[in-house]
Every structure is written in structure tokens, then in C-alpha cells.
Scaffold this active site. Sequence first.
Site, PDB file in Angstrom:
ATOM      1  N   LEU A 275       0.821  -1.211   0.000  1.00 13.02           N
ATOM      2  CA  LEU A 275       0.000   0.000   0.000  1.00 13.02           C
ATOM      3  C   LEU A 275       0.854   1.260   0.000  1.00 13.02           C
ATOM      4  O   LEU A 275       0.360   2.346  -0.314  1.00 13.02           O
ATOM      5  CB  LEU A 275      -0.924   0.004   1.223  1.00 13.02           C
ATOM      6  CG  LEU A 275      -2.150  -0.920   1.115  1.00 13.02           C
ATOM      7  CD1 LEU A 275      -2.858  -1.005   2.451  1.00 13.02           C
ATOM      8  CD2 LEU A 275      -3.095  -0.427   0.041  1.00 13.02           C
ATOM      9  N   ARG A 276       2.126   1.097   0.333  1.00 12.96           N
ATOM     10  CA  ARG A 276       3.019   2.260   0.278  1.00 12.96           C
ATOM     11  C   ARG A 276       3.117   2.797  -1.153  1.00 12.96           C
ATOM     12  O   ARG A 276       3.343   3.983  -1.364  1.00 12.96           O
ATOM     13  CB  ARG A 276       4.400   1.875   0.805  1.00 12.96           C
ATOM     14  CG  ARG A 276       5.357   3.051   0.910  1.00 12.96           C
ATOM     15  CD  ARG A 276       6.695   2.673   1.536  1.00 12.96           C
ATOM     16  NE  ARG A 276       6.570   2.485   2.970  1.00 12.96           N
ATOM     17  CZ  ARG A 276       6.633   1.316   3.579  1.00 12.96           C
ATOM     18  NH1 ARG A 276       6.810   0.214   2.868  1.00 12.96           N
ATOM     19  NH2 ARG A 276       6.528   1.215   4.887  1.00 12.96           N
ATOM     20  N   ALA A 277       2.919   1.929  -2.141  1.00 11.80           N
ATOM     21  CA  ALA A 277       2.971   2.367  -3.538  1.00 11.80           C
ATOM     22  C   ALA A 277       1.894   3.406  -3.823  1.00 11.80           C
ATOM     23  O   ALA A 277       2.152   4.420  -4.481  1.00 11.80           O
ATOM     24  CB  ALA A 277       2.821   1.170  -4.463  1.00 11.80           C
TER      25      ALA A 277
END
Length: 664
Positions: A275-277
Site C-alpha cells: 500500500l506504500r505504492a
Amino acid sequence: MTALHAYPFAAIVGQPLLKQALLLCAVDPGIGGVLVRGDKGTAKSTAARGLTQVLPPITLNEGCAFHCAPGQPASACTVCNTDPVQRQDTVPFVTLPLGATEDRVLGSLDLQQALQGGQRAFQPGLLAAAHRGILYIDEVNLLADHLVDVLLDVAAMGVNSVQREGISISHPARFTLIGTMNLEEGDLRPQLLDRFGLMVEVSAPTDKTVRAEVVRRRIAFETDPAAFGQRWQPQQDDLRAQVAEAQRLLPEVVLDDAMLELISHLCCEFEVASLRADIVMHKTARAIAALQARTQVTPDDVREAALLVLPHRRRRKPFEQTGMDEDKLDDLVDQARQPEPPQPQDAHDDAPGEQATGSPSSDEPQQEQEQEHEQEGEGGQQTFAVAAAGTARAISVAATPQSAPHTASGRRSAVADANRGSAVRAVPDVNPDRLAIGATLRSAAVRGALAGEAGGPLTVTRDDLHRQVRSGRGANLIVFVVDASGSMAAQRRMEAVKGAVLALLTDAYQRRDQLAVIAFRGEQAQLLLAPTRSADLAEQGLRELPTGGRTPLPHALQLAAQVLQQAAQHTAQQAPPLLVILSDGKANVSLPGSSGDPWSETLQAAQTLAAQGVPALVLDTEAGYLRLGRAAQLAEALGAPCLTLEQLTGDALALTVRAQLGAR
């Protein structure tokens, strides 16, 4: 070279993606830094060091070692908690050396104050110096694992917490992480790879005009750095003004729900798990708009952000290639620009399975014939695919005590007294190579109290010195000796062999081992891959390995011994070896220039390796009802375990391969 005479950022020829990624991190440090991958001599380090010269200056407090922001003093900072004098200065640029100790990175007890006044004081490390600036790591893929763990913790929290030597302290450590690496030396751990917000692949220019211009500018810079810098100063000032304006404009940039949905859609379509993307792409797209003096994010901004954010996050398993399909990306972005109207359902859609069920029966035999033709090479050679394999058994190698302090960092074998790792105890040592500060000062304090010297300055003598004992893990040099002779083509055994080696390569990649691959077929053995940390290169060579010819096993063992000897002589940090032989043991070719019996020469070479204390593992590839058992005899001569390919991946029990030197 001083920062004043650093190569101007604006003078770098080409590399637009690299320069854009660095400028985006300057506009929004919250993006999380840049990983620059590419060949040697492609301006990776030059661009990173030149970035600070185009960044707007920041306000620092005179004498502050923590680089505290005005009005936000760290609790441990004695300067900023009073009434400091402020000054404007360039953004801090801190280089983290590969050989840095954990104390130097995190910070440690201030030995000078402890000796003078007997007080415990904290000496800030490199993480404190990099706060509000840039932390630069050249060849980041070679960074020791214990330092990688430290960086992961600090990068995640933005705070450096130190608990050691009677000190308990925390201070802010928010920095832009810039790392450079060459893939030939191995890849990064996935956890650290994900911490880099952006990733750029760079390569040397292939246009002769561009290369000539690079040389022309570099020679001019080295001839007169000051004059060269003055010539490029207007462009540097323009870049600095552009970055400052983008920083001012960034809070006003709007990314609407449609663009946010596009970001999440791209992450799903390209199967990015982190989810950091999504978060980093959101920040990057806004920074792109701000850098272009706009307050509205467009689909083109999202596309540019995706090229920087997604490629290095798409890799989930070892040997999966990074990168992305730009045609697919363009199609997805175009759909976001102009949503396609729903198309009427065609009558043929009522039976979608008709064609799918009819075609395989006619196409599959033809495809199998084509694959068989593709596998047939010149001289009866074949190149087999890699069979699916499970997870290899955990293999550890017992290191010899005398080699432990010089063992290369890794994650496989335990090292009792490692050069790097966690401190476990302190022992008296009048000539310590790693000083245990806390134990040394305690010894001096106790001795002084017994001598009636309490209350005065602390005096340390040689008898007070203690050495720090560290417990860690080390890498191994795993030499794969793969039988690629014609016997491996029977019953397509080479597919199973390649699958087994791939399972071992996956384990070696995860444990940061060094690898070498030797294949033997025909009249002699061949070194396919010299010792390296790049498991990707080993995997590529394995897939392309042809099969056919006779079995020169004696020469393969002789070549393996030479590779191990050369690695021990030319490597500063030793990696204890592990020899993995995959063969049925049916040697039928003598050593070059010899007319002796191939099997006798094989056993003699194996006994020589055993006498040298080389740990080994033999994987028996023989199949069928009638077996000669040559692989088991080879393992006995090596003093090594012998497993079948099924036993290698059949369970999760640990297998320890011990050096034979101490047992003989």
C-alpha cells in the site's frame, strides 16, 4: 572535493529520469528517497552529490548536532533548548560508509565527557547529522544486514531510539534516502527496496555525440572547477528557484478522486501488494504538478509517477524481473482520460467457452512439437526448462573459529565472534579491536573507587580495556557444480536438477550468499559464473544451460577447488565455502592431459577437497530401478551428506554441513 566545487547538477548530460526523481524528492522529502540502479560510470553518485547545490537553504541553529528545526528542539539537544543563534546553510548531505559501525550510525556514549567529568552524555551519530537532509549510501546493496535493519526501523518511524551503555534517548531522524547500486553485485532485500519511494534505472548513453559532450564537460570541470561552476551558475540558480517555488506551491496542489482512483487502479492492475505504492504515487504526482508550476494533477502526472514508483515494487519473488509494461500503462491512463462507453453484447458472447474448449485439442500437440524442436540444438544438445520445485531445506554451514572475525555479512550461518552484529558481552582485552566503552568505564570507575580516587577525573588504564563480543550471521560462498552431460537428458532429469538448483538459489538470495556456478559436459568443466552476490545472473545462466555430451566430473571438482582457492586469496572478507554437487557420479572423462581412470581421479579430487576442510553436499540425480550408487560413493569421499532431489525439498528440517578439517 568541497561542496563548493561539486560538479553542477545542471551540467549533467542526459539522464532526465534520474534528475527528475531527485528533484521530486527535493520538492517533497516525504516521498521517501530514490534508488538509482545502473552500470558503473553513469553519473549516479555525481547527481546525488550535486543535488544539494540546487536545494533552497534551510535554517539551522548554531552548534546543534541534531539539526533541529526552529521551534522544534530535540529533548536531548542542549543547544536548541536554550536560545540558539540561527543561520542559513545548505541542506545536510551525509554519506553512510559501507563499513560504518552501528555506534557511528546510531550514536553512542560521549567518551570524552565521560572521562573528563564522569557524566553519561550522548554523542549523536550519522542519523542525527542527516536529519532534515540527505542520507546517501553508495552501493547500498552491499550494506551490512544489521545496518539495513537499523535503517528500516528509523525510516519507518522518523525517530532514532538508542538504548545502550546506560543511555536511553530518542531524537528525530527524518531524511531523504538516496542509494546507488550495481545489479552485478546483487539485489536489495525486499523490505529495504520498498522503503525507497522512487527507483530509476540508468545506463550509459549509446549516442557518440552525447558521450563526447559528457567527456568534454568533465574535462573542463577537472581543469578548472571554479570557472566551470561559475559558467553553470545561472542554470543552477534557475533550478533552485524552480524547486523553491514548487515547495511553496505543493500544499495548494489538488489531486481529485478520479486521479486517486486511477492510482489505486494502476497498483491493482500491476499487482503491487504494498500500500506504500499508492501513498508514494499520490505524493509523487502532486510533486510533479508542483514542479511544473501547476495546482491540478493530470493523468499524465500519474503516469510519470507510476514509472518511478511501481517497477521496483512489482517483484514479489526472487528472480522475478522488475519493470513494467509501458503499453499497458498507456492504455490504462488513456481509459482514465476518456472512459469507454459500454459496448452492446454480441450474440457470440452467449457461449464464451466454445472456442476455448475447441482450440486446445488442435493447438496443444502442435505447440508440444514446436517446443521439442526448439529444445534440439546442434550436436544433440538440448536446453530443458526449469521444473517447479518446493522450498529447499534450510542449510547452515559451521564456520571455523579462526575465520569468524573476517566473515562476510549474510544471513545463513551463525558466527560466534562476528565482526558485525549484536553485542552480547564484553571481555577484558588490553589491545581490543572493538572497544566496549561501557564495560571499560565501569572497570575504571570500580578500580578508582577501590584505590580511593572517587570524586576526581576518571582515569582509564590499559588494564581497564574491554573488547566487545558480537554475535551475528555470515554469508557463505556456495559453489554449484552441475552435471549437464547427456545422461541428464534421460527421463528429462535436467528439468528436476534445474528446479532443485533454483530452490537453492532462492534460499541463497534470501540469505545474502555469494554464488558461483560450474557446469560440466563434453570434454571439460566450465565456470559459468564467477563468485558474485547476484542470484539473478546465476538463475539466468542456469536457464540457458544446454545438456549433452560426456561427463568430465574430475575436471569439475578440480575447477571447484581452484575457484575456492582464488576466492580465499583475493577477498578481504572471507565467506566460508559450501560445495553443492548435482550429479549421478558417472564420470567417464579423465582430467585434461591425463589417461587415468576417470572414477579414480574423481575420488582422489574429492578426498583432496575433504582434506582441505571444504563442506559439501551431494545431490544424487540418478533415477530408475538400476542404480550404480556413484553419487553416494562420491559423498563418502567428500565426507558429505548425500540427498536425492526429492529429499532436498521434501521437508523443512535444517541440514548442517560441517567442515571436515576439525574432524580429521
